[in-house]
Design an enzyme around this catalytic site. Structure first.
Site, short mmCIF file in Angstrom:
data_model
loop_
_atom_site.label_atom_id
_atom_site.label_comp_id
_atom_site.label_asym_id
_atom_site.label_seq_id
_atom_site.Cartn_x
_atom_site.Cartn_y
_atom_site.Cartn_z
N GLY A 105 0.86 -1.18 0.00
CA GLY A 105 0.00 0.00 0.00
C GLY A 105 0.90 1.23 0.00
N LYS A 106 0.53 2.22 -0.77
CA LYS A 106 1.36 3.44 -0.82
C LYS A 106 0.71 4.45 0.12
CE LYS A 106 3.52 6.32 -4.38
NZ LYS A 106 4.83 6.45 -3.76
N PHE A 107 1.04 4.30 1.40
CA PHE A 107 0.35 5.06 2.45
C PHE A 107 1.16 6.26 2.89
CE2 PHE A 107 -1.18 0.62 3.64
CZ PHE A 107 -2.31 0.73 2.85
N TYR B 135 5.63 6.89 4.85
CA TYR B 135 6.77 7.64 4.32
C TYR B 135 7.60 8.33 5.40
CZ TYR B 135 5.92 6.14 -0.30
OH TYR B 135 5.82 5.32 -1.39
#
Ligand code: PMP
Length: 316
Positions: free
Chosen positions: A159-161, A165
């Protein structure tokens, strides 16, 4: 901080509005807890100098919706309507050069609890002009991070949450403090995972190797493209666990990703990789990549979505 060359309009709360009007409250749940998902997509000026082509838009749209699904977001979009919304905004912004597109999903609710449901879900999109983020020809010096890549059962790696980051920021900061340009993160098992915002490949004895999608990495769309380029070019490709010491001994290595594009790694922890310059396989794949995104390679033309240029309004 340098001024960001933002394009004029954004998509916000279901409408295209001037960028400055797309604002959220400081109480926004996602702002407090990082419960958002995003995409980073590039549009490239075609070799014809007129059209901007968005690279692998349906794939990026599908991945954003999969990240949103992991966050239990309920959105009135499917892959195609999301892609169409991005194209409509790009047409409205009428870009004249390379762009970076940032769609993201967030939870606007004000509840003081980190949770996934009952916060509402929104999609917003903005765009900016963007050139190279890391060097794509001279190469970068990478530093193995003392920060581990977050494991999939801590924060799902595919998932690119937004919140995940923080891990990237710690790693990138450390790499820069140590005199490098990019971090190479290992996973909890001590195997090579990826860069702070990019996937990684190495070349040993003519074989292109990258960690598998089960190595706590983001399932990168550029990664997938490079695997396809290599297979089509007859370069042997392996997806398997990579040890840190293999990177030290690699003949070539490079990062790839939407922001990074392709960035040769010329040194790792102060040790030159191969000859300490971009290697021949990296160079070959890099050429295929740039020919593809600039519309000079018909073989992968289906990966490009052209943005129709706005028809100039007649004066008078
Ligand atoms: N890993 C991470 C952590 C990233 O942020 C990115 C950039 N989205 C990538 C890999 C590369 O993914 P993609 O090629 O889809 O941009």
């Amino acid at each position: 901080m340098a001024a960001i060359p933002m394009l004029s309009h954004a998509f916000f709360e279901g409408q295209i509005v001037p960028f400055g009007e797309a604002k959220v409250s400081i109480g926004t749940n996602t702002l407090q807890y990082g419960t958002g998902a995003f995409a980073g997509i590039r549009g490239y000026l075609d070799a014809d100098g007129e059209t901007v082509n968005i690279f692998r838009l349906p794939d990026h749209s599908a991945r954003l919706l999969r990240s949103a699904k992991l966050l239990r977001a309920e959105l009135p979009f499917d892959r195609d309507s999301l892609a169409a919304t991005i194209v409509a905004l790009a047409e409205r912004n009428a870009p004249t050069g390379d762009i970076y597109i940032r769609p993201f999903v967030y939870k606007p609710g004000f509840d003081l609890t980190p949770k996934l449901r009952g916060m509402g879900d929104e999609l917003a999109i903005y765009m900016l002009q963007m050139g190279d983020y890391l060097d794509t020809s001279k190469g970068v010096r990478a530093v193995v991070s003392s920060w581990k890549r977050i494991a999939d059962n801590a924060i799902p790696s595919r998932g690119k949450f937004t919140g995940a980051y923080v891990n990237s920021a710690f790693a990138k900061d450390e790499a820069e403090e140590k005199g490098g340009e990019e971090a190479l993160l290992l996973n909890e098992q001590g195997k090579v995972a990826e860069g702070s915002g990019c996937n990684v490949f190495i070349v040993r004895d003519g074989v292109l190797t990258t960690p598998p999608i089960s190595a706590d990495i983001l399932e990168g769309i550029t990664r997938r493209s490079f695997i396809r380029f290599a297979v089509d070019a007859g370069i042997p490709v392996e997806q398997r666990e990579i040890d840190r010491s293999e990177v030290y001994l690699a003949d070539e290595a490079f990062f790839c990703g939407t922001g990074v594009q392709v960035s040769p790694i010329i040194a790792i922890d102060g040790r030159p990789i191969g000859e300490g310059v971009m290697g021949p396989i990296t160079s070959r794949l890099r050429d295929i990549f740039f020919d593809t995104v600039r519309g000079r390679n018909d073989r992968y033309a289906e990966w490009l979505t052209p943005v129709r240029q706005a028809v100039p309004v007649a004066a008078g």
